[in-house]
Design a protein around this motif. Structure first.
Motif, short mmCIF file in Angstrom:
data_model
loop_
_atom_site.label_atom_id
_atom_site.label_comp_id
_atom_site.label_asym_id
_atom_site.label_seq_id
_atom_site.Cartn_x
_atom_site.Cartn_y
_atom_site.Cartn_z
N GLN A 39 0.80 -1.29 -0.17
CA GLN A 39 -0.01 -0.07 -0.01
C GLN A 39 1.00 1.20 0.01
O GLN A 39 1.95 1.28 0.85
N LEU A 40 0.57 2.20 -0.73
CA LEU A 40 1.45 3.53 -0.94
C LEU A 40 0.29 4.53 0.05
O LEU A 40 -0.68 4.66 -0.04
N VAL A 41 1.24 5.15 0.96
CA VAL A 41 0.85 6.17 1.90
C VAL A 41 1.40 7.34 1.39
O VAL A 41 2.87 7.45 1.15
N TYR A 42 0.86 8.47 1.12
CA TYR A 42 1.53 9.68 0.43
C TYR A 42 0.78 10.90 1.08
O TYR A 42 -0.31 10.79 1.52
N GLY A 43 1.19 12.16 0.53
CA GLY A 43 0.62 13.31 0.92
C GLY A 43 -0.73 13.63 0.53
O GLY A 43 -1.29 14.97 0.81
N ASP A 55 -0.82 8.12 -9.37
CA ASP A 55 -1.50 7.77 -10.36
C ASP A 55 -0.80 6.29 -10.91
O ASP A 55 -1.35 5.46 -11.23
N ALA A 56 0.44 6.34 -10.71
CA ALA A 56 1.08 4.90 -11.31
C ALA A 56 0.94 3.89 -10.35
O ALA A 56 0.48 2.83 -10.94
N ALA A 57 0.39 3.86 -9.22
CA ALA A 57 0.08 2.93 -8.19
C ALA A 57 -1.36 2.50 -8.51
O ALA A 57 -1.60 1.40 -8.59
N GLY A 62 -2.89 -0.91 -7.35
CA GLY A 62 -2.58 -0.62 -6.02
C GLY A 62 -3.53 0.17 -5.16
O GLY A 62 -4.58 0.88 -5.76
N GLU A 63 -3.28 -0.08 -3.78
CA GLU A 63 -4.12 0.63 -2.77
C GLU A 63 -3.25 2.04 -2.52
O GLU A 63 -2.10 1.97 -2.28
N HIS A 79 -6.22 14.62 -4.34
CA HIS A 79 -6.34 13.81 -5.45
C HIS A 79 -7.74 13.06 -5.25
O HIS A 79 -7.84 12.69 -4.15
N ALA A 80 -8.52 13.20 -6.20
CA ALA A 80 -9.74 12.72 -5.89
C ALA A 80 -10.25 11.24 -6.20
O ALA A 80 -11.28 10.51 -5.72
N GLY A 81 -9.13 10.30 -6.64
CA GLY A 81 -9.29 9.02 -7.43
C GLY A 81 -8.70 8.03 -6.51
O GLY A 81 -8.32 6.83 -6.87
N LEU A 82 -8.38 8.23 -5.19
CA LEU A 82 -7.34 7.37 -4.24
C LEU A 82 -8.38 6.35 -3.61
O LEU A 82 -9.67 6.52 -3.52
N THR A 83 -7.85 5.35 -2.98
CA THR A 83 -8.39 4.24 -2.28
C THR A 83 -9.00 4.98 -0.99
O THR A 83 -10.33 4.44 -0.72
N GLU A 84 -8.28 5.70 -0.25
CA GLU A 84 -8.81 6.41 0.68
C GLU A 84 -8.03 7.88 0.63
O GLU A 84 -7.03 7.97 0.44
N LEU A 85 -8.91 9.02 1.02
CA LEU A 85 -8.71 10.10 1.42
C LEU A 85 -8.79 10.66 2.68
O LEU A 85 -9.85 10.88 2.91
N HIS A 86 -7.66 11.15 3.38
CA HIS A 86 -7.83 11.68 4.72
C HIS A 86 -7.56 13.39 4.78
O HIS A 86 -6.46 13.44 4.34
N VAL A 87 -8.38 13.93 4.95
CA VAL A 87 -8.45 15.49 5.34
C VAL A 87 -8.32 15.75 6.46
O VAL A 87 -9.24 15.47 7.53
N VAL A 88 -7.04 16.40 7.12
CA VAL A 88 -6.95 16.64 8.27
C VAL A 88 -6.70 18.08 8.33
O VAL A 88 -6.53 18.78 7.41
N GLU A 89 -6.45 18.56 9.69
CA GLU A 89 -6.44 20.10 9.82
C GLU A 89 -5.04 20.54 9.98
O GLU A 89 -4.86 21.74 9.47
N THR A 90 -4.07 19.79 10.24
CA THR A 90 -2.65 20.35 10.42
C THR A 90 -1.61 19.16 9.91
O THR A 90 -1.96 18.32 9.56
N MET A 91 -0.60 20.06 9.48
CA MET A 91 0.47 19.02 8.96
C MET A 91 1.06 18.26 9.98
O MET A 91 1.24 17.28 9.61
N HIS A 92 1.02 18.58 11.14
CA HIS A 92 1.32 17.61 12.21
C HIS A 92 0.56 16.54 12.19
O HIS A 92 0.88 15.30 12.45
N GLU A 93 -0.95 16.61 12.05
CA GLU A 93 -1.57 15.24 11.98
C GLU A 93 -1.57 14.45 10.72
O GLU A 93 -1.31 13.22 10.68
N ARG A 94 -1.25 15.33 9.58
CA ARG A 94 -0.70 14.54 8.21
C ARG A 94 0.24 13.55 8.58
O ARG A 94 0.18 12.34 8.18
#
Length: 195
Positions: A39-43, A55-57, A62-63, A79-94
């Motif tokens: 699984q790819l986890v990214y920003g 996009d490549a994953a 891939g997930e 990115h609108a087309g991901l398996t999961e998108l988490h919108v958080v309040e801060t960079m620290h949470e990210r």
């Protein structure tokens, strides 16, 4: 013996950079992770190398888990087309969510945000906060100056050789992924206290 990686956080630029090799490397990383069931986890962005690796994953089945601060989501960078998108309040949470979701960390070329994110995870390993490996994909020698700086930190007595070995610099993706899968004991920070 190492267990297979199940997830890797990838830190990389929100721009493409000047060398086409950077974008090619992002495609290679995304595709390779997907093909291996990692699984790819990214920003969470859709721009620059961030969008390319996601996009490549996704194209390879891939997930992909994105984590993006609300301020960037509101600028339509998410990115609108991901398996999961988490919108958080801060960079620290990210960064905390990415650290929690990933078993290892990999940096492609990028700017200050990329550098800050990967070095924080390396520091957390050094401090024993987690026992996860970090690696720099040294595309075209991009990270070579940092590797030289790390050597200088060791030579100058600010970084122990053991802590320097917690991070890998390599131009070969196969070697990097193999290294990221190796078990790593929790580290403890030692101090050179003088009376």
């Amino acid at each position: 013996m190492s267990a297979p990686l199940r997830s890797v956080a990838v830190f990389c630029g929100s721009r493409f950079g000047t060398d086409p090799a950077y974008e090619q490397a992002a495609v290679e990383v995304g595709r390779t992770l997907a093909e291996r069931g990692i699984q790819l986890v990214y920003g969470g962005g859709r721009v620059g190398l961030m969008g390319t690796v996601a996009d490549a994953a996704m194209a390879a089945g891939g997930e992909v888990v994105g984590v993006i601060p609300r301020s960037l989501d509101e600028r339509e960078v998410a990115h609108a087309g991901l398996t999961e998108l988490h919108v958080v309040e801060t960079m620290h949470e990210r960064k905390a969510i990415m650290a929690e979701r990933a078993e290892a960390f990999l940096a492609l070329p990028g700017g200050m945000g990329t550098l800050e994110e990967i070095t924080e995870q390396w520091t957390w390993t050094q401090l024993g906060i987690h026992a996860k490996r970090s690696a720099f994909y040294d595309v075209g020698g991009f990270w070579r100056p940092l590797a030289t700086l790390v050597d200088s930190m060791v030579e100058s007595g600010f970084l122990t050789p053991a802590h320097a070995e917690l991070v890998t610099f390599d131009a070969d993706l196969e070697s990097l992924l193999a290294n990221l899968a190796l078990p790593l004991p929790a580290q403890t920070k030692d101090y050179d206290a003088r009376p």
